[in-house]
Design a protein around this motif. Sequence first.
Motif, short mmCIF file in Angstrom:
data_model
loop_
_atom_site.label_atom_id
_atom_site.label_comp_id
_atom_site.label_asym_id
_atom_site.label_seq_id
_atom_site.Cartn_x
_atom_site.Cartn_y
_atom_site.Cartn_z
N ASP A 165 0.86 -1.17 0.00
CA ASP A 165 0.00 0.00 0.00
C ASP A 165 0.91 1.23 0.00
O ASP A 165 1.76 1.39 0.88
N LEU A 174 0.32 4.18 0.83
CA LEU A 174 0.18 4.97 2.05
C LEU A 174 0.94 4.32 3.21
O LEU A 174 1.45 5.01 4.09
N ALA A 225 0.46 12.76 1.37
CA ALA A 225 -0.39 11.66 0.91
C ALA A 225 -1.43 12.20 -0.06
O ALA A 225 -1.94 13.32 0.10
N ASN A 282 -4.90 11.32 -2.85
CA ASN A 282 -6.04 10.46 -3.19
C ASN A 282 -6.13 10.29 -4.70
O ASN A 282 -5.68 11.15 -5.46
N LYS A 331 -4.33 6.29 -4.64
CA LYS A 331 -3.59 6.37 -3.39
C LYS A 331 -2.11 6.45 -3.71
O LYS A 331 -1.56 5.54 -4.34
N SER A 332 -1.48 7.51 -3.31
CA SER A 332 -0.07 7.71 -3.66
C SER A 332 0.55 8.72 -2.70
O SER A 332 -0.12 9.29 -1.85
N TYR A 350 -6.31 9.05 5.09
CA TYR A 350 -6.59 9.01 3.65
C TYR A 350 -7.30 7.72 3.26
O TYR A 350 -8.07 7.70 2.31
N GLY A 351 -7.05 6.64 4.01
CA GLY A 351 -7.80 5.41 3.77
C GLY A 351 -9.27 5.60 4.08
O GLY A 351 -10.14 5.13 3.36
N SER A 389 -11.43 7.22 1.34
CA SER A 389 -11.84 6.45 0.17
C SER A 389 -12.51 5.13 0.54
O SER A 389 -12.83 4.34 -0.33
#
Length: 559
Positions: free
Chosen positions: A468, A470, A485, A487, A490-491, A532-533, A536
């Motif tokens: 992942d 993140l 971080a 969206n 995800k990067s 950030y997880g 989304s």
Amino acid sequence: MSAVASSSKSSLKQIASLLLTLDGAKSALFYYVLLVQIIKAHRHLRARGTRMTMKELYTWVSRQIIHVFLKLPSMQKKVSEQMGQARLDIENKLVPKGPDVVRHLTLPNEGKSLEWLIKEMEIMDTEMPGSSIDAWKKGKLSGAVYHGGDELSSIIITAYSRYCVSNPLHPEVFPAVRKMEAEIVSMVLKMYCAPDSAAGTMTSGGTESIVMAVKTYRDWARAVKGITHPEMIIPSSAHAAFDKGAEYMGVKVHSIPVDSYTRRVDIKRVRRAINANTMLIVGSCINFPDGNQDDIQSLSVLAKKHNIGLHVDCCLGSFIVPFLDSTGLSKGDEKGRYKLEPFDFRLDGVTSISCDTHKYGFAPKGTSVIMYRTAELRRHQYYVNPTWSGGVYASPSLSGSRPGALIAGCWAVMQHIGSEGYKNSCAAIVKATRQIADAIHDDIPELYVLGNPPASVVAFGSKHPKVDALEVGDAMSKRGWHLNALNDPKSVHIACTKLTVPLVDQFIADLKDSVREAKLTPSGKGTMVAVYGLGSSSAVGPSMVGQLASAFIDALYKA
């Protein structure tokens, strides 16, 4: 009797005629409103496309259902407890705690000495665990601090000290500051190849420059084209300041997806989104999320064809992209990567550009420039009130009073560095960025670089099912790196600065170690993954993140 009957019939006919007229007016009004809504819906559908429109509708319905579900007493209690704990965690990271913390919540009875002030500042600099006034000097930052060196800091302090009480609102009192501001704008216009007709102003930063651009085009569209319901078209990768400006100025925004591979806005979708109410389209060089540039040449053609504005956001590209040609780096590498394409006023359709002097221009924080192709267009940015009881009031941007000391610092820095100095810093920073990008391309198979970033920012995502991105970002945080971080997808990105240049090898080594850690022992508990997880994870995720963001702002003002 017959006369009365005749009079009654006449009155009834008049009433019937009036009712028919009213019914006709109601019907006409109904059909007019219906037609307006159909046109709006058609334009919305044309801009978004069927798939995105259905996705937006699905997301909206899902949010409504989840919000109803969250209103249940048991769920309200659970969410309240979790959000309360999250707010407390945020406060603990920002607000010093403990019996030894001295708080200054009211004015002291008597003023403090300079020695006391310095000592108290030293205490505050170290009140939070691990905090230090010069922690940023370690260089493990993504952007944030654009430090040009100690010599430049001394120059800024000298200029600030000389003009610390100055205010450009009173140019007759501070003529030198007025002159410096005009010269800063002129120098930046030359950097971006502006025509002789071009003009600009300074602002407090990139956000104000962008908000001012939105205001300018809104007023231009109303005055020149009669548009009363203005719309603008932006890439999904455009800076959030465009949405912010649109919300402030009452402008509808069409956000167009970017290509998943090139990271550029979809030109066909932009073309479809243009309608009679369109006042502005936007492109970036470079964008904040992944450091790529949009196809400004194609956007320029569209803008010129439809007689609408094209704003190019170069706030982050600032003093990097104008110097790439002179370094030879604009052509990219031997594999065809990292090429910079035309983006400035040499393209006929470009009508405005924003550039932050306080980023790679190394000027003090709080300075930016907004440029327009013509002085006539710039006038739509002004606020003028000739009937105010306090006298004629006129200002070029949002602020009235402004710190002339920052302008003086900016002017002094630009004069001190000069073209050659900016060319050299551009080369060093861009080479460092490309070294990181090359390492990800060639040596870290679990990751990939988003697009072909030509300048100072590189973003990476994961192409490995067990890694992942993140998680990698959280692992980098453990190693002291402060990265951004992102969206969709995800990067994580790093905006390289002069501070990054000597740390490139360490960054690459730490990144490799972080990838291994994320693959073998993912925790799922880091800041990036958690926040950030959540954004989304479900239809309600963004709402929860929004509440956390508001809690963060609240904590900033907790004394």
